[in-house]
Design a protein around this motif. Structure first.
Motif, PDB file in Angstrom:
ATOM      1  N   GLU A   1      20.399  57.396   3.896  1.00 29.15           N
ATOM      2  CA  GLU A   1      21.642  58.051   4.291  1.00 29.15           C
ATOM      3  C   GLU A   1      22.180  57.473   5.605  1.00 29.15           C
ATOM      4  OE1 GLU A   1      22.405  62.488   5.753  1.00 29.15           O
ATOM      5  OE2 GLU A   1      21.715  62.381   3.661  1.00 29.15           O
ATOM      6  N   ALA A   2      21.275  57.038   6.491  1.00 25.91           N
ATOM      7  CA  ALA A   2      21.663  56.447   7.777  1.00 25.91           C
ATOM      8  C   ALA A   2      21.987  54.961   7.656  1.00 25.91           C
ATOM      9  CB  ALA A   2      20.560  56.671   8.807  1.00 25.91           C
ATOM     10  N   GLY A   3      21.918  54.412   6.434  1.00 27.21           N
ATOM     11  CA  GLY A   3      22.345  53.039   6.222  1.00 27.21           C
ATOM     12  C   GLY A   3      21.275  52.006   5.940  1.00 27.21           C
ATOM     13  N   ALA A   4      20.011  52.415   5.834  1.00 26.06           N
ATOM     14  CA  ALA A   4      18.965  51.443   5.496  1.00 26.06           C
ATOM     15  C   ALA A   4      19.234  50.877   4.106  1.00 26.06           C
ATOM     16  CB  ALA A   4      17.588  52.094   5.533  1.00 26.06           C
ATOM     17  N   LYS A   5      19.103  49.564   3.980  1.00 27.22           N
ATOM     18  CA  LYS A   5      19.294  48.944   2.662  1.00 27.22           C
ATOM     19  C   LYS A   5      18.082  49.177   1.771  1.00 27.22           C
ATOM     20  CE  LYS A   5      22.539  45.575   4.299  1.00 27.22           C
ATOM     21  NZ  LYS A   5      23.006  44.212   4.310  1.00 27.22           N
ATOM     22  N   GLU A   6      16.904  49.177   2.390  1.00 30.39           N
ATOM     23  CA  GLU A   6      15.675  49.450   1.647  1.00 30.39           C
ATOM     24  C   GLU A   6      14.741  50.283   2.510  1.00 30.39           C
ATOM     25  OE1 GLU A   6      15.123  45.589  -1.263  1.00 30.39           O
ATOM     26  OE2 GLU A   6      13.831  45.735   0.486  1.00 30.39           O
ATOM     27  N   VAL A   7      13.911  51.059   1.839  1.00 27.91           N
ATOM     28  CA  VAL A   7      12.811  51.773   2.482  1.00 27.91           C
ATOM     29  C   VAL A   7      11.561  51.381   1.721  1.00 27.91           C
ATOM     30  CG1 VAL A   7      11.824  54.015   3.070  1.00 27.91           C
ATOM     31  CG2 VAL A   7      14.311  53.684   3.170  1.00 27.91           C
ATOM     32  N   TRP A   8      10.559  50.978   2.468  1.00 29.94           N
ATOM     33  CA  TRP A   8       9.278  50.618   1.858  1.00 29.94           C
ATOM     34  C   TRP A   8       8.257  51.682   2.229  1.00 29.94           C
ATOM     35  CZ3 TRP A   8       8.466  44.868   3.714  1.00 29.94           C
ATOM     36  CH2 TRP A   8       9.542  44.078   3.297  1.00 29.94           C
ATOM     37  N   ILE A   9       7.450  52.053   1.258  1.00 28.15           N
ATOM     38  CA  ILE A   9       6.338  52.972   1.490  1.00 28.15           C
ATOM     39  C   ILE A   9       5.052  52.200   1.223  1.00 28.15           C
ATOM     40  CG2 ILE A   9       5.233  55.153   0.855  1.00 28.15           C
ATOM     41  CD1 ILE A   9       8.075  55.534   1.971  1.00 28.15           C
ATOM     42  N   VAL A  10       4.215  52.084   2.245  1.00 26.81           N
ATOM     43  CA  VAL A  10       2.923  51.413   2.098  1.00 26.81           C
ATOM     44  C   VAL A  10       1.903  52.502   1.806  1.00 26.81           C
ATOM     45  CG1 VAL A  10       1.183  49.963   3.204  1.00 26.81           C
ATOM     46  CG2 VAL A  10       3.616  49.616   3.728  1.00 26.81           C
ATOM     47  N   THR A  11       1.272  52.395   0.647  1.00 27.96           N
ATOM     48  CA  THR A  11       0.327  53.428   0.221  1.00 27.96           C
ATOM     49  C   THR A  11      -1.060  53.191   0.812  1.00 27.96           C
ATOM     50  OG1 THR A  11      -0.457  52.285  -1.760  1.00 27.96           O
ATOM     51  CG2 THR A  11       1.584  53.594  -1.974  1.00 27.96           C
ATOM     52  N   GLU A  12      -1.883  54.208   0.720  1.00 32.55           N
ATOM     53  CA  GLU A  12      -3.266  54.075   1.186  1.00 32.55           C
ATOM     54  C   GLU A  12      -4.054  53.084   0.332  1.00 32.55           C
ATOM     55  OE1 GLU A  12      -4.989  57.872   3.049  1.00 32.55           O
ATOM     56  OE2 GLU A  12      -3.545  58.586   1.533  1.00 32.55           O
ATOM     57  N   GLU A  13      -3.557  52.801  -0.859  1.00 31.61           N
ATOM     58  CA  GLU A  13      -4.201  51.822  -1.747  1.00 31.61           C
ATOM     59  C   GLU A  13      -3.734  50.398  -1.446  1.00 31.61           C
ATOM     60  OE1 GLU A  13      -2.536  54.601  -3.010  1.00 31.61           O
ATOM     61  OE2 GLU A  13      -4.385  55.752  -3.093  1.00 31.61           O
ATOM     62  N   ARG A  14      -2.939  50.234  -0.371  1.00 33.31           N
ATOM     63  CA  ARG A  14      -2.465  48.939   0.107  1.00 33.31           C
ATOM     64  C   ARG A  14      -1.399  48.307  -0.782  1.00 33.31           C
ATOM     65  NH1 ARG A  14      -7.514  45.541   2.048  1.00 33.31           N
ATOM     66  NH2 ARG A  14      -5.805  44.136   2.433  1.00 33.31           N
ATOM     67  N   SER A  15      -0.653  49.120  -1.493  1.00 38.25           N
ATOM     68  CA  SER A  15       0.481  48.590  -2.242  1.00 38.25           C
ATOM     69  C   SER A  15       1.762  49.013  -1.524  1.00 38.25           C
ATOM     70  CB  SER A  15       0.471  49.092  -3.687  1.00 38.25           C
ATOM     71  OG  SER A  15       0.654  50.488  -3.719  1.00 38.25           O
ATOM     72  N   ILE A  16       2.830  48.282  -1.809  1.00 36.84           N
ATOM     73  CA  ILE A  16       4.121  48.584  -1.198  1.00 36.84           C
ATOM     74  C   ILE A  16       5.080  49.007  -2.296  1.00 36.84           C
ATOM     75  CG2 ILE A  16       6.037  47.720   0.187  1.00 36.84           C
ATOM     76  CD1 ILE A  16       4.130  45.550   1.240  1.00 36.84           C
ATOM     77  N   ARG A  17       5.706  50.154  -2.092  1.00 36.84           N
ATOM     78  CA  ARG A  17       6.736  50.639  -3.014  1.00 36.84           C
ATOM     79  C   ARG A  17       8.078  50.396  -2.336  1.00 36.84           C
ATOM     80  NH1 ARG A  17       5.431  56.552  -4.842  1.00 36.84           N
ATOM     81  NH2 ARG A  17       7.100  56.029  -6.297  1.00 36.84           N
ATOM     82  N   PHE A  18       8.984  49.756  -3.058  1.00 34.99           N
ATOM     83  CA  PHE A  18      10.293  49.380  -2.519  1.00 34.99           C
ATOM     84  C   PHE A  18      11.360  50.306  -3.088  1.00 34.99           C
ATOM     85  CE2 PHE A  18       7.668  45.562  -2.975  1.00 34.99           C
ATOM     86  CZ  PHE A  18       7.687  45.049  -1.690  1.00 34.99           C
ATOM     87  N   PHE A  19      12.212  50.849  -2.216  1.00 34.39           N
ATOM     88  CA  PHE A  19      13.261  51.757  -2.656  1.00 34.39           C
ATOM     89  C   PHE A  19      14.612  51.328  -2.099  1.00 34.39           C
ATOM     90  CE2 PHE A  19       9.384  54.235  -2.611  1.00 34.39           C
ATOM     91  CZ  PHE A  19       9.444  54.925  -3.800  1.00 34.39           C
ATOM     92  N   ALA A  20      15.622  51.383  -2.935  1.00 34.79           N
ATOM     93  CA  ALA A  20      17.025  51.296  -2.532  1.00 34.79           C
ATOM     94  C   ALA A  20      17.660  52.523  -3.180  1.00 34.79           C
ATOM     95  CB  ALA A  20      17.659  49.989  -2.977  1.00 34.79           C
ATOM     96  N   ASP A  21      18.647  52.337  -4.046  1.00 36.86           N
ATOM     97  CA  ASP A  21      19.184  53.494  -4.768  1.00 36.86           C
ATOM     98  C   ASP A  21      18.118  54.087  -5.687  1.00 36.86           C
ATOM     99  OD1 ASP A  21      21.669  53.328  -3.565  1.00 36.86           O
ATOM    100  OD2 ASP A  21      22.465  52.014  -5.116  1.00 36.86           O
ATOM    101  N   GLU A  22      17.226  53.235  -6.150  1.00 39.86           N
ATOM    102  CA  GLU A  22      16.074  53.676  -6.952  1.00 39.86           C
ATOM    103  C   GLU A  22      14.909  52.754  -6.624  1.00 39.86           C
ATOM    104  OE1 GLU A  22      17.203  51.572 -11.149  1.00 39.86           O
ATOM    105  OE2 GLU A  22      18.170  53.473 -10.681  1.00 39.86           O
ATOM    106  N   GLU A  23      13.761  53.031  -7.175  1.00 42.27           N
ATOM    107  CA  GLU A  23      12.589  52.207  -6.887  1.00 42.27           C
ATOM    108  C   GLU A  23      12.753  50.829  -7.527  1.00 42.27           C
ATOM    109  OE1 GLU A  23       7.742  52.483  -6.603  1.00 42.27           O
ATOM    110  OE2 GLU A  23       8.843  54.123  -7.551  1.00 42.27           O
ATOM    111  N   ARG A  24      12.287  49.812  -6.812  1.00 44.70           N
ATOM    112  CA  ARG A  24      12.354  48.420  -7.277  1.00 44.70           C
ATOM    113  C   ARG A  24      10.944  47.846  -7.337  1.00 44.70           C
ATOM    114  NH1 ARG A  24      16.888  46.236  -2.977  1.00 44.70           N
ATOM    115  NH2 ARG A  24      18.668  47.219  -3.964  1.00 44.70           N
ATOM    116  N   ASP A  25      10.805  46.757  -8.095  1.00 40.72           N
ATOM    117  CA  ASP A  25       9.515  46.067  -8.159  1.00 40.72           C
ATOM    118  C   ASP A  25       9.275  45.189  -6.936  1.00 40.72           C
ATOM    119  OD1 ASP A  25       8.861  47.188 -10.620  1.00 40.72           O
ATOM    120  OD2 ASP A  25       9.832  45.568 -11.721  1.00 40.72           O
TER     121      ASP A  25
END
Length: 94
Positions: free
Chosen positions: A58-82
């Motif tokens: 909402e503040a303008g980030a193009k992507e948000v990444w979530i790094v999980t405890e399992e060491r994977s990265i989830r990529f999000f924009a309007d929806e989750e990406r690979d």
């Protein structure tokens, strides 16, 4: 600054041009960096991460990444990406 006050991502990435734009919005800036990265830990949950993700976008980030405890990265924009479409060649696991 987000709609729910100042939120600071664990890690951010932005271009010099974006940094200049952010500085023009005030202190603290009301424009998010291009990429905001949150690292999951035992002290937070997916609901908290979903809220932060929505606030950063909402503040303008193009992507948000979530790094999980399992060491994977989830990529999000309007929806989750690979993969990231902002920073190329970032693996989704480390």
């Amino acid at each position: 600054m987000t709609a729910k006050g100042t939120k600071v991502a664990d890690v951010v990435w932005c271009t010099a041009a974006r940094r200049d734009e952010m500085e023009e919005t005030g202190d603290p800036p009301t424009l998010a960096p291009e990429v905001c990265i949150e690292v999951m830990s035992e002290s937070n949950d997916l609901d908290e991460m979903d809220e932060k993700r929505a606030l950063y976008r909402e503040a303008g980030a193009k992507e948000v990444w979530i790094v999980t405890e399992e060491r994977s990265i989830r990529f999000f924009a309007d929806e989750e990406r690979d993969t990231s479409e902002v920073i190329l060649d970032i693996p989704n696991r480390f």
